[in-house]
Design a protein around this motif. Structure first.
Motif, PDB file in Angstrom:
ATOM      1  N   ARG A 196       0.787  -1.103   0.041  1.00  0.00           N
ATOM      2  CA  ARG A 196       0.065   0.085   0.013  1.00  0.00           C
ATOM      3  C   ARG A 196       0.976   1.290  -0.089  1.00  0.00           C
ATOM      4  O   ARG A 196       1.800   1.401   0.500  1.00  0.00           O
ATOM      5  N   ASN A 197       0.442   2.530  -0.677  1.00  0.00           N
ATOM      6  CA  ASN A 197       1.109   3.517  -0.903  1.00  0.00           C
ATOM      7  C   ASN A 197       0.463   4.501   0.083  1.00  0.00           C
ATOM      8  O   ASN A 197      -1.152   4.716   0.035  1.00  0.00           O
ATOM      9  N   CYS A 198       1.133   5.427   0.908  1.00  0.00           N
ATOM     10  CA  CYS A 198       0.341   6.564   1.620  1.00  0.00           C
ATOM     11  C   CYS A 198       1.226   7.633   1.817  1.00  0.00           C
ATOM     12  O   CYS A 198       2.436   7.697   1.250  1.00  0.00           O
ATOM     13  N   PHE A 199       0.953   8.707   2.474  1.00  0.00           N
ATOM     14  CA  PHE A 199       1.707   9.918   2.608  1.00  0.00           C
ATOM     15  C   PHE A 199       2.303   9.885   4.287  1.00  0.00           C
ATOM     16  O   PHE A 199       1.471   9.193   4.962  1.00  0.00           O
ATOM     17  N   PRO A 200       3.424  10.214   4.432  1.00  0.00           N
ATOM     18  CA  PRO A 200       4.041  10.223   5.409  1.00  0.00           C
ATOM     19  C   PRO A 200       3.152  10.792   6.596  1.00  0.00           C
ATOM     20  O   PRO A 200       3.076  10.073   7.694  1.00  0.00           O
ATOM     21  N   GLN A 201       2.166  11.814   6.436  1.00  0.00           N
ATOM     22  CA  GLN A 201       1.553  12.528   7.454  1.00  0.00           C
ATOM     23  C   GLN A 201       0.288  11.489   7.851  1.00  0.00           C
ATOM     24  O   GLN A 201      -0.286  11.601   9.057  1.00  0.00           O
ATOM     25  N   GLN A 202       0.162  10.487   7.223  1.00  0.00           N
ATOM     26  CA  GLN A 202      -0.924   9.256   7.251  1.00  0.00           C
ATOM     27  C   GLN A 202      -0.174   8.496   8.218  1.00  0.00           C
ATOM     28  O   GLN A 202      -1.141   7.657   9.007  1.00  0.00           O
ATOM     29  N   LEU A 203       0.984   8.313   8.232  1.00  0.00           N
ATOM     30  CA  LEU A 203       1.531   7.026   9.042  1.00  0.00           C
ATOM     31  C   LEU A 203       2.518   7.369  10.187  1.00  0.00           C
ATOM     32  O   LEU A 203       2.383   6.886  11.373  1.00  0.00           O
ATOM     33  N   PHE A 204       3.194   8.514  10.012  1.00  0.00           N
ATOM     34  CA  PHE A 204       4.229   8.596  11.004  1.00  0.00           C
ATOM     35  C   PHE A 204       3.921   9.576  12.043  1.00  0.00           C
ATOM     36  O   PHE A 204       3.206  10.685  11.848  1.00  0.00           O
ATOM     37  N   SER A 205       4.732   9.496  13.094  1.00  0.00           N
ATOM     38  CA  SER A 205       4.412  10.580  14.212  1.00  0.00           C
ATOM     39  C   SER A 205       5.295  11.504  13.829  1.00  0.00           C
ATOM     40  O   SER A 205       5.991  11.657  13.078  1.00  0.00           O
ATOM     41  N   GLU A 206       5.179  12.686  14.814  1.00  0.00           N
ATOM     42  CA  GLU A 206       6.040  13.874  14.535  1.00  0.00           C
ATOM     43  C   GLU A 206       7.565  13.450  14.438  1.00  0.00           C
ATOM     44  O   GLU A 206       8.160  14.132  13.714  1.00  0.00           O
ATOM     45  N   ALA A 207       8.047  12.573  15.300  1.00  0.00           N
ATOM     46  CA  ALA A 207       9.289  12.235  15.589  1.00  0.00           C
ATOM     47  C   ALA A 207       9.848  11.739  14.325  1.00  0.00           C
ATOM     48  O   ALA A 207      10.894  12.016  13.752  1.00  0.00           O
ATOM     49  N   TYR A 208       9.029  10.807  13.782  1.00  0.00           N
ATOM     50  CA  TYR A 208       9.360   9.857  12.402  1.00  0.00           C
ATOM     51  C   TYR A 208       9.349  10.900  11.230  1.00  0.00           C
ATOM     52  O   TYR A 208      10.259  10.810  10.420  1.00  0.00           O
ATOM     53  N   ARG A 209       8.501  11.867  11.295  1.00  0.00           N
ATOM     54  CA  ARG A 209       8.363  13.068  10.028  1.00  0.00           C
ATOM     55  C   ARG A 209       9.581  13.608  10.193  1.00  0.00           C
ATOM     56  O   ARG A 209      10.219  13.920   9.053  1.00  0.00           O
ATOM     57  N   ASP A 210       9.953  14.080  11.272  1.00  0.00           N
ATOM     58  CA  ASP A 210      11.274  14.801  11.638  1.00  0.00           C
ATOM     59  C   ASP A 210      12.564  14.113  11.030  1.00  0.00           C
ATOM     60  O   ASP A 210      13.517  14.673  10.483  1.00  0.00           O
ATOM     61  N   LEU A 211      12.348  12.752  11.514  1.00  0.00           N
ATOM     62  CA  LEU A 211      13.524  12.077  10.997  1.00  0.00           C
ATOM     63  C   LEU A 211      13.760  11.826   9.408  1.00  0.00           C
ATOM     64  O   LEU A 211      14.806  12.059   8.930  1.00  0.00           O
ATOM     65  N   LEU A 212      12.420  11.873   8.816  1.00  0.00           N
ATOM     66  CA  LEU A 212      12.469  11.815   7.270  1.00  0.00           C
ATOM     67  C   LEU A 212      13.012  12.999   6.825  1.00  0.00           C
ATOM     68  O   LEU A 212      13.644  13.134   5.600  1.00  0.00           O
ATOM     69  N   ALA A 213      12.167  14.218   7.418  1.00  0.00           N
ATOM     70  CA  ALA A 213      12.834  15.448   6.819  1.00  0.00           C
ATOM     71  C   ALA A 213      14.578  15.606   7.008  1.00  0.00           C
ATOM     72  O   ALA A 213      15.067  16.043   6.034  1.00  0.00           O
ATOM     73  N   LEU A 214      14.974  15.143   8.238  1.00  0.00           N
ATOM     74  CA  LEU A 214      16.494  15.190   8.235  1.00  0.00           C
ATOM     75  C   LEU A 214      17.224  14.241   7.242  1.00  0.00           C
ATOM     76  O   LEU A 214      18.153  14.755   6.732  1.00  0.00           O
ATOM     77  N   LEU A 215      16.609  13.218   6.980  1.00  0.00           N
ATOM     78  CA  LEU A 215      17.354  12.325   6.030  1.00  0.00           C
ATOM     79  C   LEU A 215      17.399  12.769   4.674  1.00  0.00           C
ATOM     80  O   LEU A 215      18.288  12.804   4.157  1.00  0.00           O
ATOM     81  N   PHE A 216      16.080  13.501   4.291  1.00  0.00           N
ATOM     82  CA  PHE A 216      15.990  14.189   3.207  1.00  0.00           C
ATOM     83  C   PHE A 216      17.006  15.170   2.914  1.00  0.00           C
ATOM     84  O   PHE A 216      17.844  15.156   1.926  1.00  0.00           O
ATOM     85  N   PHE A 217      17.126  16.321   3.964  1.00  0.00           N
ATOM     86  CA  PHE A 217      18.185  17.184   3.583  1.00  0.00           C
ATOM     87  C   PHE A 217      19.584  16.816   3.748  1.00  0.00           C
ATOM     88  O   PHE A 217      20.429  17.593   3.220  1.00  0.00           O
ATOM     89  N   VAL A 218      19.837  15.865   4.521  1.00  0.00           N
ATOM     90  CA  VAL A 218      21.306  15.368   4.612  1.00  0.00           C
ATOM     91  C   VAL A 218      21.445  14.690   3.286  1.00  0.00           C
ATOM     92  O   VAL A 218      22.539  14.901   2.542  1.00  0.00           O
ATOM     93  N   ALA A 219      20.377  13.909   2.616  1.00  0.00           N
ATOM     94  CA  ALA A 219      20.855  13.486   1.235  1.00  0.00           C
ATOM     95  C   ALA A 219      21.111  14.489   0.216  1.00  0.00           C
ATOM     96  O   ALA A 219      21.861  14.222  -0.723  1.00  0.00           O
ATOM     97  N   VAL A 220      20.342  15.526   0.249  1.00  0.00           N
ATOM     98  CA  VAL A 220      20.536  16.680  -0.532  1.00  0.00           C
ATOM     99  C   VAL A 220      21.792  17.520  -0.686  1.00  0.00           C
ATOM    100  O   VAL A 220      22.411  17.911  -1.548  1.00  0.00           O
ATOM    101  N   ALA A 221      22.136  17.577   0.677  1.00  0.00           N
ATOM    102  CA  ALA A 221      23.432  18.204   0.953  1.00  0.00           C
ATOM    103  C   ALA A 221      24.435  17.303   0.422  1.00  0.00           C
ATOM    104  O   ALA A 221      25.447  17.964  -0.001  1.00  0.00           O
ATOM    105  N   ARG A 222      24.395  15.920   0.392  1.00  0.00           N
ATOM    106  CA  ARG A 222      25.399  15.170  -0.049  1.00  0.00           C
ATOM    107  C   ARG A 222      25.668  15.255  -1.539  1.00  0.00           C
ATOM    108  O   ARG A 222      26.649  15.369  -2.138  1.00  0.00           O
TER     109      ARG A 222
END
Length: 796
Positions: A541-567
């Motif tokens: 099943r496909n879904c959006f992060p807001q439907q699944l993740f808590s605030e902590a995991y949404r923050d983690l996902l954002a962090l991983l994204f920004f780090v990946a783009v920085a690389r």
């Protein structure tokens, strides 16, 4: 039986329904339908049937039968209700039926599968079907070289020409007879969710991005520079001068900056960003009345920041006021190594990433990878955002000036609430029937009271500024025109093509308990400059992060994204410097630790600067940096003073032991023991972790000082620390009365307390390098493997 003339006079929708019915009957003649399927699903709703097929509640051959039957029912309903939209839905079910027949690869000859796929393609021609389904049909059709066996699919008398002609007539009715109004509550294409569509788009974008060549050759001359020091004055919360160094002259290092909330950590971060990139928090506008001031309110000198780099160069920037009385940064040029991406990740970046609408989220990426290699990328919406804050300030001034002017003119303040009323009041009360040009030429303003004249000028200026600001804001959507950013968007798609895979791998490594199979990053699908994130679960099943993740995991996902783009930016010439400004406090402790471990492993060559306000988290960061052998310096802000700004802990002070040393000179016995006990426990924990000492099994994994001390004293008993260990062993029992508020703590003598405190300090100093102050590791060396510490662990 109907004649040809009767058929020609038949209602088009009824005729189309009969064609669908004949196709279904032909299929049933070749492969009879199960009566069980007809009986169980004959009265089911369309939604229930779609859900059963989508969720695969039955064998594949029964799904195919149900799709044919459902297609027939929808066609008959279309004729009965005179609703062509149901006819289109009928064709979609036939398309699925053909594709599903072809999925039985191991049980059907390729000629029959080819016919089923060709039938599905004809049904889908000109009809909006899910993109995933259309791509499956095209892909599988191309793989089969054999000619289609139509007789095996529908019986003799049915071939591609017959099918094509019949469905051409159905399609004409379904498309050309489209009603103006659709029935309320019904949605034409409900087979897939928005997340499903975006997930399919992610795969397509990866293929498209791989074809985009690097159109900009970025300057890589600064790729290896790092920060050596930062110096700031009269900036933000630092009225005075403040300087921090990052390692030795020829050996720059990462840094941990500790300070309680409100002591100036972010001021230091802002100074670095201001000096290197000429902006703060991704913004180059410093006059907002609802944002922290760039210039310190407590200082009179020039606001400036300077960063010394490891190539023996410096970057210095000052805040100056331009002719329009706006605060700007000078000089405006930015070094090549800091043009491609923001160097700072702030808390607001995380909160805005997934909590904003996809289009707004996508514009944030316009800070990255400028199409012009000689300049810094700037979001087009930045000026509109600033003007919205200016409008708030202008409205406050308008109300105040209008009230004062109304008193002088003898009118109602409401009459001056807009520019039209203002102009009318001036004509009536001041010009008194004269034209503005005539009044000015006759020197009329010279005879107007100076207070009245100034208020007219001030309110008129406010109305002029409000008009310009509102006009720009209204037209700001044009600044998001994708045509204006086409080149940069192509660069972004190229840079982001494998970011989803990297974020997925990191997230699954850190949060292995989550049922996440894949995370897709989709740019420009739901809008010209949008950025969507789609999570695919292991169940499909496909879904959006807001439907699944808590605030902590949404923050983690954002962090991983920004780090990946920085690389990705570093791969193209950006300096490997990343600042994380107190961004991990909302993340669970275990996830937070795993993220830092991941960061230190993946960005081992980077200069990382963390700011933190929690002492326990500071200790964990120290341990994580040391365990990874990542060289770092530490700065602690003792307090913030309104006149001087952040006050740093003096160099050379060991923050772990300074309080105990002070109490040994001036404190009471119970206070000494109260500080020595926690320090001893902390030293034991570090030694057990770094020297890999055995600890008795504990189901809850909560270890007391007794557990830790037993392992430490046994393992180090044969070293030169033996006498220190015996000294501690003889007096460590006095920790318990102090820790547990036992009245006997008041009976401790000064000699006993000092003996305990001195012994703990002696152990602490012995297991840390006297030169670099790092802890011992398994090899008897300090954490950076440079200095020898004479400790040989006894293994039993």
């Amino acid at each position: 039986m109907q004649t040809v003339e009767q058929e020609s006079e038949e209602e088009p929708l009824a005729r189309a329904a009969r064609i669908i019915e004949s196709i279904v009957e032909a299929r049933e003649g070749v492969s009879p339908f199960s009566r069980t399927v007809e009986r169980e699903w004959g009265r089911a709703s369309d939604e229930e049937i779609d859900a059963a097929v989508r969720e695969r509640r039955m064998p594949l051959h029964k799904q195919v039968q149900l799709l044919f039957l459902h297609s027939q029912r929808l066609a008959l309903d279309a004729a009965e209700r005179y609703d062509p939209s149901l006819l289109r839905q009928s064709l979609i079910r036939l398309t699925r039926a053909g594709a599903y027949i072809a999925r039985a690869k191991n049980h059907l000859p390729p000629e029959l599968r080819k016919a089923a796929l060709s039938f599905a393609a004809v049904c889908a021609d000109g009809i909006r079907v899910p993109r995933i389904l259309r791509e499956e049909i095209r892909r599988e059709n191309a793989r089969i070289a054999e000619a289609p066996d139509w007789a095996a699919l529908f019986g003799y008398g049915w071939d591609e020409n017959v099918i094509s002609e019949k469905l051409k007539e159905v399609r004409k009715v379904a498309i050309e007879n489209n009603p103006v109004l659709l029935p309320k509550g019904e949605i034409t294409d409900s087979d897939e969710s928005a997340a499903d569509i975006l997930a399919a788009a992610a795969g397509r974008q990866e293929r498209e991005a791989s074809e985009v060549s690097g159109e900009v050759d970025y300057d890589r001359s600064d790729a290896e520079v790092r920060l050596r020091s930062v110096e700031l004055s009269a900036l933000r919360g630092a009225p005075g001068k403040l300087r921090l160094t990052f390692g030795k002259k020829n050996s720059p290092s990462s840094a941990l900056i500790f300070g309680e909330n409100g002591t100036g950590k972010s001021t230091i971060v802002d100074a670095i960003e201001f000096a290197l990139q000429g902006r703060i928090g991704r913004s180059a506008y410093y006059d907002s009345p609802v944002a922290p001031s760039l210039r310190s309110f407590s200082a009179k000198g020039e606001s400036r920041a300077r960063v010394d780099l490891t190539d023996d160069s410096s970057v210095e920037r000052s805040a100056v006021v331009d002719p329009q009385k706006k605060v700007i940064a000078e000089p405006r040029s930015v070094r090549p190594g800091f043009r491609l991406a923001p160097i700072t990740i702030k808390r607001t970046d995380l909160s805005n990433f997934l909590d904003t609408e996809a289009l707004s989220r996508g514009t944030v990426l316009l800070d990255y990878f400028p199409a012009d290699s000689d300049s810094l990328a700037v979001r087009p919406s930045e000026k509109a955002r600033l003007l919205r804050t200016e409008v708030t300030e202008l409205r406050i001034k308008r109300t105040a000036y209008a009230g004062r002017l109304a008193d002088l003119l003898g009118v109602d303040p409401g009459d001056l609430a807009n520019s039209s009323g203002f102009n009318n009041a001036i004509r009536e009360k001041i010009y008194r029937g004269k034209k503005a040009a005539t009044f000015a030429e006759e020197g009329g303003w010279q005879h107007v009271d100076i207070e009245l004249r100034q208020l007219v000028q001030q309110l008129g200026s406010v109305f002029t500024q409000l008009g310009k600001a509102k006009q720009f804001i209204e037209n700001s959507d044009n600044s998001l025109n994708p045509v204006l950013h086409r080149k940069q968007t192509l660069l972004l798609k190229s840079a982001l093509q494998d970011v989803g895979a990297e974020v997925t791998a990191a997230f699954r490594r850190i949060c292995h308990e989550h049922p996440v199979e894949r995370i897709d990053i989709v740019l420009g699908e739901s809008g010209p400059l949008s950025l969507d994130v789609v999570v695919r679960l292991k169940g499909g099943r496909n879904c959006f992060p807001q439907q699944l993740f808590s605030e902590a995991y949404r923050d983690l996902l954002a962090l991983l994204f920004f780090v990946a783009v920085a690389r990705r930016a570093a791969d193209r010439g950006q300096a490997k410097v990343l600042i994380l400004d107190d961004v991990l406090q909302s993340v669970d402790s275990t996830v937070r630790q795993a993220f830092v471990e991941h960061l230190l492993e993946e960005l081992s060559e980077w200069q990382l600067i963390f700011t933190v306000h929690d002492r326990f988290w500071l200790e964990r960061l120290r341990s994580l940096f040391n365990s990874a052998r990542h060289v770092f310096v530490e700065h602690q802000i003792r307090r913030w003073d309104p006149d001087a700004g952040p006050e740093l802990q003096p160099p050379g002070v060991d923050v772990l032991t300074k309080d105990l040393k002070f109490l040994l000179r001036n404190g009471e016995p119970d206070s000494v023991a109260g500080k020595a006990g926690p320090l001893l426990e902390y030293v034991c924990r570090e030694l057990c972790a770094r020297l890999r000492l055995p600890i008795p099994y504990n189901r809850e994994r909560v270890f007391t000082l007794h557990d830790l001390w037993g392992s430490v004293s046994t393992s180090l008993s044969s070293t030169h620390l033996a006498s220190t260990l015996r000294k501690i062993d003889s007096v460590r029992g006095m920790r318990n009365p102090v820790a547990h508020g036992d009245p006997r703590a008041l009976e401790l003598s000064n000699a006993e307390a000092r003996s305990f405190g001195d012994a703990v300090l002696e152990l602490h100093d012995a297991v840390r390098c006297s030169s670099c102050k790092r802890w011992a590791n398994e090899g008897g060396r300090c954490a950076d493997n440079q200095c020898v510490i004479d400790i040989q662990v006894t293994r039993k």
